[in-house]
Motif scaffolding. Structure first.
Motif, PDB file in Angstrom:
ATOM      1  N   LYS A 324       0.837  -1.197   0.000  1.00  0.00           N
ATOM      2  CA  LYS A 324       0.000   0.000   0.000  1.00  0.00           C
ATOM      3  C   LYS A 324       0.875   1.252   0.000  1.00  0.00           C
ATOM      4  O   LYS A 324       1.937   1.281   0.627  1.00  0.00           O
ATOM      5  CB  LYS A 324      -0.911  -0.009   1.231  1.00  0.00           C
ATOM      6  CG  LYS A 324      -1.933   1.116   1.269  1.00  0.00           C
ATOM      7  CD  LYS A 324      -2.835   0.973   2.486  1.00  0.00           C
ATOM      8  CE  LYS A 324      -3.893   2.063   2.511  1.00  0.00           C
ATOM      9  NZ  LYS A 324      -4.795   1.949   3.681  1.00  0.00           N
ATOM     10  N   SER A 325       0.445   2.281  -0.713  1.00  0.00           N
ATOM     11  CA  SER A 325       1.158   3.558  -0.711  1.00  0.00           C
ATOM     12  C   SER A 325       0.266   4.627  -0.092  1.00  0.00           C
ATOM     13  O   SER A 325      -0.865   4.356   0.304  1.00  0.00           O
ATOM     14  CB  SER A 325       1.549   3.946  -2.143  1.00  0.00           C
ATOM     15  OG  SER A 325       0.395   4.135  -2.925  1.00  0.00           O
ATOM     16  N   VAL A 326       0.767   5.839  -0.042  1.00  0.00           N
ATOM     17  CA  VAL A 326       0.022   6.963   0.537  1.00  0.00           C
ATOM     18  C   VAL A 326      -0.085   8.053  -0.515  1.00  0.00           C
ATOM     19  O   VAL A 326       0.915   8.452  -1.121  1.00  0.00           O
ATOM     20  CB  VAL A 326       0.730   7.512   1.792  1.00  0.00           C
ATOM     21  CG1 VAL A 326      -0.015   8.722   2.339  1.00  0.00           C
ATOM     22  CG2 VAL A 326       0.861   6.429   2.855  1.00  0.00           C
ATOM     23  N   VAL A 327      -1.295   8.515  -0.766  1.00  0.00           N
ATOM     24  CA  VAL A 327      -1.509   9.570  -1.763  1.00  0.00           C
ATOM     25  C   VAL A 327      -0.712  10.815  -1.376  1.00  0.00           C
ATOM     26  O   VAL A 327      -0.743  11.260  -0.225  1.00  0.00           O
ATOM     27  CB  VAL A 327      -3.004   9.907  -1.881  1.00  0.00           C
ATOM     28  CG1 VAL A 327      -3.216  11.119  -2.800  1.00  0.00           C
ATOM     29  CG2 VAL A 327      -3.786   8.705  -2.405  1.00  0.00           C
ATOM     30  N   GLY A 328       0.043  11.336  -2.331  1.00  0.00           N
ATOM     31  CA  GLY A 328       0.847  12.527  -2.103  1.00  0.00           C
ATOM     32  C   GLY A 328       2.303  12.247  -1.793  1.00  0.00           C
ATOM     33  O   GLY A 328       3.141  13.142  -1.913  1.00  0.00           O
ATOM     34  N   GLU A 329       2.649  11.008  -1.408  1.00  0.00           N
ATOM     35  CA  GLU A 329       4.043  10.706  -1.064  1.00  0.00           C
ATOM     36  C   GLU A 329       4.873  10.439  -2.315  1.00  0.00           C
ATOM     37  O   GLU A 329       4.361  10.050  -3.366  1.00  0.00           O
ATOM     38  CB  GLU A 329       4.128   9.497  -0.125  1.00  0.00           C
ATOM     39  CG  GLU A 329       3.913   8.162  -0.795  1.00  0.00           C
ATOM     40  CD  GLU A 329       4.222   6.977   0.127  1.00  0.00           C
ATOM     41  OE1 GLU A 329       5.041   7.133   1.049  1.00  0.00           O
ATOM     42  OE2 GLU A 329       3.638   5.905  -0.109  1.00  0.00           O
ATOM     43  N   GLN A 330       6.171  10.627  -2.194  1.00  0.00           N
ATOM     44  CA  GLN A 330       7.098  10.281  -3.258  1.00  0.00           C
ATOM     45  C   GLN A 330       7.619   8.867  -3.025  1.00  0.00           C
ATOM     46  O   GLN A 330       7.953   8.495  -1.889  1.00  0.00           O
ATOM     47  CB  GLN A 330       8.274  11.262  -3.297  1.00  0.00           C
ATOM     48  CG  GLN A 330       8.044  12.489  -4.169  1.00  0.00           C
ATOM     49  CD  GLN A 330       9.364  13.081  -4.664  1.00  0.00           C
ATOM     50  OE1 GLN A 330      10.349  13.104  -3.930  1.00  0.00           O
ATOM     51  NE2 GLN A 330       9.373  13.536  -5.908  1.00  0.00           N
ATOM     52  N   ILE A 331       7.668   8.084  -4.081  1.00  0.00           N
ATOM     53  CA  ILE A 331       8.168   6.710  -3.997  1.00  0.00           C
ATOM     54  C   ILE A 331       9.104   6.450  -5.167  1.00  0.00           C
ATOM     55  O   ILE A 331       9.125   7.200  -6.149  1.00  0.00           O
ATOM     56  CB  ILE A 331       7.018   5.674  -4.020  1.00  0.00           C
ATOM     57  CG1 ILE A 331       6.161   5.865  -5.277  1.00  0.00           C
ATOM     58  CG2 ILE A 331       6.171   5.769  -2.766  1.00  0.00           C
ATOM     59  CD1 ILE A 331       5.090   4.808  -5.464  1.00  0.00           C
ATOM     60  N   GLY A 332       9.867   5.388  -5.069  1.00  0.00           N
ATOM     61  CA  GLY A 332      10.728   4.968  -6.158  1.00  0.00           C
ATOM     62  C   GLY A 332      10.122   3.787  -6.887  1.00  0.00           C
ATOM     63  O   GLY A 332       9.391   2.984  -6.299  1.00  0.00           O
ATOM     64  N   LEU A 333      10.412   3.656  -8.181  1.00  0.00           N
ATOM     65  CA  LEU A 333       9.976   2.514  -8.982  1.00  0.00           C
ATOM     66  C   LEU A 333      11.207   1.770  -9.491  1.00  0.00           C
ATOM     67  O   LEU A 333      12.110   2.373 -10.085  1.00  0.00           O
ATOM     68  CB  LEU A 333       9.127   2.971 -10.171  1.00  0.00           C
ATOM     69  CG  LEU A 333       7.808   3.692  -9.846  1.00  0.00           C
ATOM     70  CD1 LEU A 333       7.087   4.053 -11.136  1.00  0.00           C
ATOM     71  CD2 LEU A 333       6.917   2.823  -8.963  1.00  0.00           C
ATOM     72  N   GLN A 334      11.213   0.479  -9.260  1.00  0.00           N
ATOM     73  CA  GLN A 334      12.331  -0.361  -9.679  1.00  0.00           C
ATOM     74  C   GLN A 334      11.831  -1.335 -10.746  1.00  0.00           C
ATOM     75  O   GLN A 334      10.701  -1.832 -10.680  1.00  0.00           O
ATOM     76  CB  GLN A 334      12.886  -1.135  -8.472  1.00  0.00           C
ATOM     77  CG  GLN A 334      14.157  -1.920  -8.743  1.00  0.00           C
ATOM     78  CD  GLN A 334      15.323  -1.042  -9.104  1.00  0.00           C
ATOM     79  OE1 GLN A 334      15.746  -1.018 -10.252  1.00  0.00           O
ATOM     80  NE2 GLN A 334      15.851  -0.306  -8.112  1.00  0.00           N
TER      81      GLN A 334
END
Length: 362
Positions: A324-334
């Motif tokens: 699960k992610s959080v709307v508005g957060e920055q994440i990385g994609l691998q």
């Protein structure tokens, strides 16, 4: 090499001024499960009608077991069709519906009884011989229609979207039943659908059609993993399709960065489309990601989260993840080089096949 049972040679079909099929060439091998897949109006049902003999070609030839059948009437072709609405006779019971074709052939009654009972047993309809069609469910009616098709022991069975009227759970069950039945009988099945998941689950080979032309043909894995163009990539499953540039063999640029890939044989600095499937993207920290994106929205789909994100270049990304992610957060994609599929914008199927062959030899 497998035996060809149907061949289309330069087949064109027009209705008044509308071209439905454009100079079509392909072959169907004996004993396989084929699916004609495409949006409404792409020509897939027309192909079925031409094979069955329900409509005539405008130009070209159709061969059955190496012989032209262009002017052979439907009742002279070893082909049976299962229609979308099943086309059962409401005034006849199950037995008489299944026996209808055998009676037309003046088959002896003893043989009719044996063949009908065998077909009904195969379709899990034992004990339904006297049942009225109007008293049956949609799934049961479909089984009757299939029993009526197989009882005549045709060389080919054509299926024109026969599962579309069923609810999801029954449709999935019938997909499995049809696939097992085809394998057991060894009859060539040609199945028409616009449902991508249905085609991927059931087929030995798929023809993807659009606007009267075959865009790509191959096994479900080939078409899903190596789509030939933007239409196929977008139509078969869900895809991230991003504009890019082929810098050299095994090197491509997109989303403002350079990545290693497994593709070769395109021109240096050629403009290309990049395809990455949502399930091939892995969520990581910003520092570990090959791409950095901002989460825009998220939907829970039961088996995974469907995450919508955007990168710094304004490209939209769809991610399927169990995390699960959080709307508005920055994440990385691998992702790995093998997950990057490069498509030349003007690439033909022949060009694609040559490049794929070259890659397989590396």
């Amino acid at each position: 090499m497998a035996e060809k049972i149907i061949e289309f040679k330069d087949v064109t079909k027009t209705y008044e001024d509308t071209v439905v099929l454009k100079n079509m060439n392909f072959s169907i091998e004996k004993g396989k499960f084929y699916t004609l897949l495409g949006p409404s109006g792409c020509g897939k049902t027309t192909i079925l009608q031409l094979i069955a003999g329900f409509t005539d070609i405008t130009a070209g030839s159709i061969l059955l077991n190496g012989k032209k059948i262009d002017h052979l009437p439907p009742n002279k072709r070893p082909i049976n069709t299962v229609f979308q609405d099943y086309a059962l006779f409401p005034h006849l019971n199950v037995f008489e519906n299944v026996a209808f074709g055998l009676r037309l052939k003046k088959t002896p009654e003893k043989v009719i009884v044996q063949k009908v009972e065998e077909a009904l047993t195969m379709m899990n309809l034992t004990g339904f011989t006297e049942r009225e069609i109007t008293a049956m469910s949609g799934g049961q009616r479909q089984r009757v229609a299939i029993a009526r098709a197989i009882v005549n022991e045709p060389d080919i069975i054509l299926l024109d979207e026969p599962l579309s009227a069923l609810d999801l759970k029954l449709r999935v069950a019938m997909q499995n039943e049809l696939r097992q039945l085809q394998r057991r009988l060894g009859i060539t099945f040609i199945f028409v659908t616009h449902d991508q998941e249905e085609a991927l689950a059931m087929s030995d080979e798929i023809f993807v059609l659009n606007e009267g032309e075959i865009q790509q043909s191959g096994t479900p894995i080939d078409i899903y993993d190596e789509p030939i163009n933007r239409f196929v990539a977008d139509f078969i499953g869900e895809s991230n399709i991003i504009a890019g540039e082929m810098l050299a063999d095994f090197s491509v640029s997109f989303a403002g960065k350079v990545f290693e890939c497994v593709d070769q044989g395109l021109q240096k600095n050629e403009v290309v489309d990049i395809v990455i499937r949502p399930e091939d993207l892995v969520l990581t920290s910003v520092a570990e990601g090959k791409l950095q994106v901002t989460v825009q929205s998220q939907l829970f789909r039961g088996v995974h989260y469907e995450i919508f994100a955007v990168d710094s270049e304004g490209n939209d990304w769809l991610v399927h993840s169990t995390t699960k992610s959080v709307v508005g957060e920055q994440i990385g994609l691998q992702f790995s080089p093998e997950n990057i599929h490069v498509m030349g914008l003007a690439e033909t199927e022949a060009d694609f096949d040559k490049r794929l062959e070259a890659y397989s030899e590396v």
